[in-house]
Design an enzyme around this catalytic site. Structure first.
Site, PDB file in Angstrom:
ATOM      1  N   GLY D 154      38.213  49.723  44.547  1.00  0.00           N
ATOM      2  CA  GLY D 154      37.141  50.499  43.959  1.00  0.00           C
ATOM      3  C   GLY D 154      36.110  49.161  43.837  1.00  0.00           C
ATOM      4  O   GLY D 154      36.510  47.979  43.721  1.00  0.00           O
ATOM      5  N   CYS D 155      34.641  49.600  43.684  1.00  0.00           N
ATOM      6  CA  CYS D 155      33.720  48.580  43.547  1.00  0.00           C
ATOM      7  C   CYS D 155      33.847  47.804  42.339  1.00  0.00           C
ATOM      8  O   CYS D 155      33.584  46.853  42.349  1.00  0.00           O
ATOM      9  CB  CYS D 155      32.375  49.307  43.614  1.00  0.00           C
ATOM     10  SG  CYS D 155      31.740  50.919  42.646  1.00  0.00           S
ATOM     11  N   TYR D 156      34.171  48.648  41.370  1.00  0.00           N
ATOM     12  CA  TYR D 156      34.310  47.875  39.722  1.00  0.00           C
ATOM     13  C   TYR D 156      35.469  46.939  40.054  1.00  0.00           C
ATOM     14  O   TYR D 156      35.323  45.917  39.613  1.00  0.00           O
ATOM     15  CB  TYR D 156      34.237  48.836  38.906  1.00  0.00           C
ATOM     16  CG  TYR D 156      33.224  49.833  38.330  1.00  0.00           C
ATOM     17  CD1 TYR D 156      31.899  49.112  37.883  1.00  0.00           C
ATOM     18  CD2 TYR D 156      33.159  51.013  38.364  1.00  0.00           C
ATOM     19  CE1 TYR D 156      30.715  49.657  37.802  1.00  0.00           C
ATOM     20  CE2 TYR D 156      32.148  51.966  38.087  1.00  0.00           C
ATOM     21  CZ  TYR D 156      30.762  51.207  37.694  1.00  0.00           C
ATOM     22  OH  TYR D 156      29.849  51.962  37.429  1.00  0.00           O
ATOM     23  N   THR D 159      35.189  43.777  42.043  1.00  0.00           N
ATOM     24  CA  THR D 159      34.232  42.757  41.452  1.00  0.00           C
ATOM     25  C   THR D 159      34.956  42.004  40.045  1.00  0.00           C
ATOM     26  O   THR D 159      34.789  40.896  39.992  1.00  0.00           O
ATOM     27  CB  THR D 159      32.891  43.597  41.088  1.00  0.00           C
ATOM     28  OG1 THR D 159      32.417  44.095  41.977  1.00  0.00           O
ATOM     29  CG2 THR D 159      31.840  42.647  40.452  1.00  0.00           C
TER      30      THR D 159
END
Lengths: 366, 366, 366, 366
Positions: D154-156, D159
């Protein structure tokens, strides 16, 4: 019983869920002469869910039929409906002595054929067209005062009219070519119906033209200007786009000049038309910052910037001349939801009820 | 020894600290035929502090004098300096057999008087003007190929030229009135020098016109177009503004028509000029989405949106006709730093060195 | 002679050129109990050139020394100066019976050592610290009423205080870990001095954290909260960033819970603290839109959005609970220049002069 | 026959109409080792109408069923579908020897119960969970190389993982309190389905938190981190919001420290983890601009700004310490559609096929 000038007003807002209806409610909430605000909606959502910025205001929606039953309690009703709806309901309110300000396009043309050509539908209340007053308050104040029915101008139209009238009245313009209008509007101008093209991820850092075959405000503008100058037909080449901002119209009006003029002469013309500072029109102000740079240097503060009016009922104007090519340039900025819609509507209401024209509209831009 | 076509190129970038210089370095870093990139700066700040987006690239600034000493190692040098600087340095590089692409305005006019009138200064290298090639690659490819010195076009100029040339070449335009150009540029177009008018808090949700007395790209455009059509003088009414976005030019070009034309005929003209899809010009694409709505309905996808090209070397074009008033409408969108500057410069470099014209420029917009 | 409650007020604004000074003038212009507004500036630029949004207001700058000479005519003076200036001038006005609202940090700490540690300078008027009242109107109304000198809170501090006080007063919070504050501020919060980092082209579509080693509002917040709950020391982990918008603070306050609570219980706590709708605090409103989705579904309207308050003096609050991890979540949104500065300052002025607390501040957000 | 390392790849993209699918196509178009790109869609709209930025690319949609029939021609297939769809189709492709990168959440959890709890549905292909490799390339490169099935993070999550891993691996973090993550995402993260809350007019100049009861990436993160440090359970307090920008994640990770550390020590830790400049991880870069100001002075260039990575596959990291409160601060910025989705997916594809890991991903941010 309808209100007289002295009492506080009871106001209906038909079509209270869109951006224009919400803005009208917002402004009316701060209007010292308005006592009761009655917005309508067909949806069951509470008012504060539809307009979260107005949380705490206590306003509530009702169906339009309920408002119609209450007609005798109303002083004025505003229509913020899509074009084609007001024409079916205005008669009822007028019959009950309620004054009407229609923010849609239904009563903007005197000529029913033109309406039908531009909007592609029959007009259901053509008999009311002759008495409807086109509400550019600054230019039509006397007729607004006595009107029962105001056709509030389109946002592009009113901005262009304020930009062009001093030029046309001065007789400076060569009308053999069309006047050229380029206007960029915020995305509130595209309405509240979700569409992919106006989602944030699509518009951010972008700009998109639309309706280049001829925006509906073009004929509205041509009709008003031709009538105002009582001269030859006026043709308007109108070009519209959405910018990467929520509110406001940044409009540029260019007109070929019949004679040599410089920027200072134009500034004088515009200042004479709208008056200097406080003494003239309260809401129409001319940016007269002098140009100081050399040839072709960028000077960012000699014309109005859109941000200077957003949230307010002001129209700021700036002027210049392309002397090599003999073209007058006018920049006009307004908030499309205020001077371009709800603010003008209230300004007209103020005049109709004999109130101070600036009441409820004195806020300056952020 | 200067490079031949087969080898990888060594490239100088004079003026590497601004937005154009940074963008040129960014694109060159992804160019498969470029081996060494040598940007210059007068400031002691490390490259990655000036261009944090290029952190990790390993590039380093050097003084321009150091680059001049290295002239024999260079294949090509780009000037990203303010106007008035390249004219003093170009000769040295040419003398050492280095090809030059000047992104400033110094070599855009054949006529030295015109340069001096528009830019308000003497030209220090007027003897080079006759051989400088104006680098609209798509329209000047053959001359670019053999040039030693390219005058890369202004961002407004190249966008307008791509929009107007098919109309003018088709003989459709009534040239008795000026052509009308309205262009909105991102704030990178205002440069990197901090000024209050272009701070974020001032520009957010705003839009501001500038240089309405006549932008410097106007005469550049008039000179090119008049030469291209070899006909009567062409007058261009150019209007420029900054929008609320960082990058890109949204340009609208309007021209009075000499004959009745509809949108489909214009689409054919433009498609014929730039070729359909892959087969024609790689970087100039026409939006041919058909209009489906009724009279005056808003359709947002029939013209290009600025966001469709930002970050890329593409120019997207859209067309329409205001038939009631006989006006052709062209919308052209480009990235002011790519097709409007660094991308075109590299496209010209590719042609000059016999490389595939799209090398290093194939990225599509975000 | 200084004004009494009944008369209209004469108001000085020291430091009228920045965003806070401009906003204060904007709000005072719409205040029905304010007659005269006297802003100061050291620059010779006309007022309308510095604040083009206030064109037409008729306001004019004067030097601060001139305002000091006029002290006897003033009722109240606001300081919108950088920290370190008010402390040198406040005494003079107090001595002339003028009430003072200082929007800088000079009088926010009772403890002179703490001031000196946080701001790195000596305090020039330490003797006034004991009588300065920290102006969170909602929580300190009685003391504000009688104050001669108000220390208007920092924008982050007041927003966080309104978010956290109901939680702390309820005794729900585990204070063994620091409270966590993440706040994103608009670029007006960075001031009017041009710097590359806050130019539009740099901030557009971006976001940048700053002062992560500890923002100066952290100690201000810790001092206020510890005093308010009269309990153990409160530690605040404050994190600040600038967002891609001009105005407003979007603040999230997280606190570990000492007991199991659900969202409805938190909503009750906050509604009890600030009162439902009209009846409680006018300017502090709780978003109580019920959650309807299933597990982990996105629901965008159950917390306040920053746009709902921009341009207004409102603070909207939203709450939730991460039940799996025992953490209370509070979202608070304010306009950094209104509730975070000029609006609160006027709210305090209203209380000090016995006026209706909402006078001049009733505008809802756009 | 499926491709070997030497040949060019044929690639399927299931779910090509959303932002992630479009971005994947955009990046694959510039990938020198990809020959054929086959996106799927259920809609009849032409590819260039759905993705106008890819006009000219020649790509065309086909139904997913057609792609399934072509399985033998494919080397790799990417799923850009909503969660719950890939699990029904992945088996077919694996059975035909096609490698799969799933950008949805279907294969991110090893533990099927956890998946079912977080996503509220049964898992249709639980037997594939054990072999799915969680694709944080930098931390899992060896397992990615041999995987048939990649669960793209997932993008969160990715990161946050890049931000926190060096801290956790260094043993610096006090795990008795939850780690605190605050992340602001662009509006492309909200998908392409039109909703009022994410229209431009609503989001412009705004910011809105969502899913504060616990975002689905929280458990994904907790599972990965706990596994990575092989220590005690890790709890993550994740807070998500949408900012006023289209692309990118600005994430702040705060962790209580077990020992006194200063910023320079953290910089060393992060530089050791990801390597200095070119020599370490190509896509993970640490901002090491030294702090020069005095106490509490704002310095805007010592942490990464979101704009520095938008459009690229880079993750920029910045660090600081709140020494008074013993808290480490990490700022991580990525493009949610590139490093947070399509870029990482291609990076994983490169590793799986033995290609240079940076192929097709070398573009720097605008």
């Amino acid at each position: 019983m309808n209100n007289s000038t002295a009492d506080k007003l009871t106001v209906g807002v038909v079509g209270g869920t869109g951006y224009t209806g919400g803005e009208l409610c917002r402004l009316l909430l701060g209007h010292p002469a308005v006592e009761v605000i009655l917005p309508t909606s067909r949806e069951p959502r509470p008012f504060a869910h539809t307009h979260p910025n107005l949380r705490g205001s206590g306003l509530e929606f009702r169906p339009v039929e309920r408002l119609e039953e209450q007609a005798d309690e109303l002083d004025v009703v505003f229509f913020c409906t899509p074009s084609g709806e007001a024409m079916n309901r205005v008669g009822h309110f007028l019959d009950h002595g309620v004054r009407v300000v229609d923010l849609s396009a239904d009563f903007r043309f005197r000529d029913v054929d033109r309406y039908q050509r531009v909007y592609g539908r029959e007009h259901a209340a053509a008999h009311l067209l002759p008495e409807a007053v086109y509400g550019v308050t600054e230019l039509n104040r006397d007729r607004v005062r006595d009107a029962r029915l105001i056709a509030n101008p389109g946002c592009y139209a009113i901005t262009a009219i304020l930009a062009l009238t001093p030029l046309l009245n001065g007789g400076f313009v060569d009308l053999t070519s069309p006047l050229s209008i380029h206007a960029t509007n915020g995305t509130t101008g595209a309405g509240t119906t979700p569409k992919k093209a106006i989602m944030h991820a699509e518009v951010a850092e972008s700009m998109l033209a639309y309706s280049l075959e001829g925006h509906r405000h073009g004929p509205e503008l041509e009709a008003f200007l031709a009538n105002a100058i009582q001269g030859p037909p006026v043709r308007v080449d109108i070009n519209t786009a959405h910018g990467n901002f929520a509110r406001g119209i940044h409009l540029q009006a260019n007109a070929g000049l019949r004679q040599r003029l410089d920027r200072d002469q134009l500034l004088e013309t515009f200042t004479a038309a709208y008056g200097p500072g406080h003494e003239g029109e309260h809401f129409v102000l001319v940016n007269d910052v002098p140009k100081q740079g050399g040839v072709n240097e960028k000077e960012y503060d000699v014309y109005p910037s859109l941000g200077h009016v957003v949230g307010s009922n002001f129209c700021h104007l700036g002027v210049d001349v392309d002397r090599a090519r003999g073209i007058a340039k006018v920049v006009a900025v307004t908030d499309n939801l205020v001077k371009g819609a709800a603010g003008s509507a209230i300004q007209n209401m103020n005049v109709m009820f004999g109130l101070d024209e600036t009441l409820g509209l004195r806020t300056y831009a952020l």
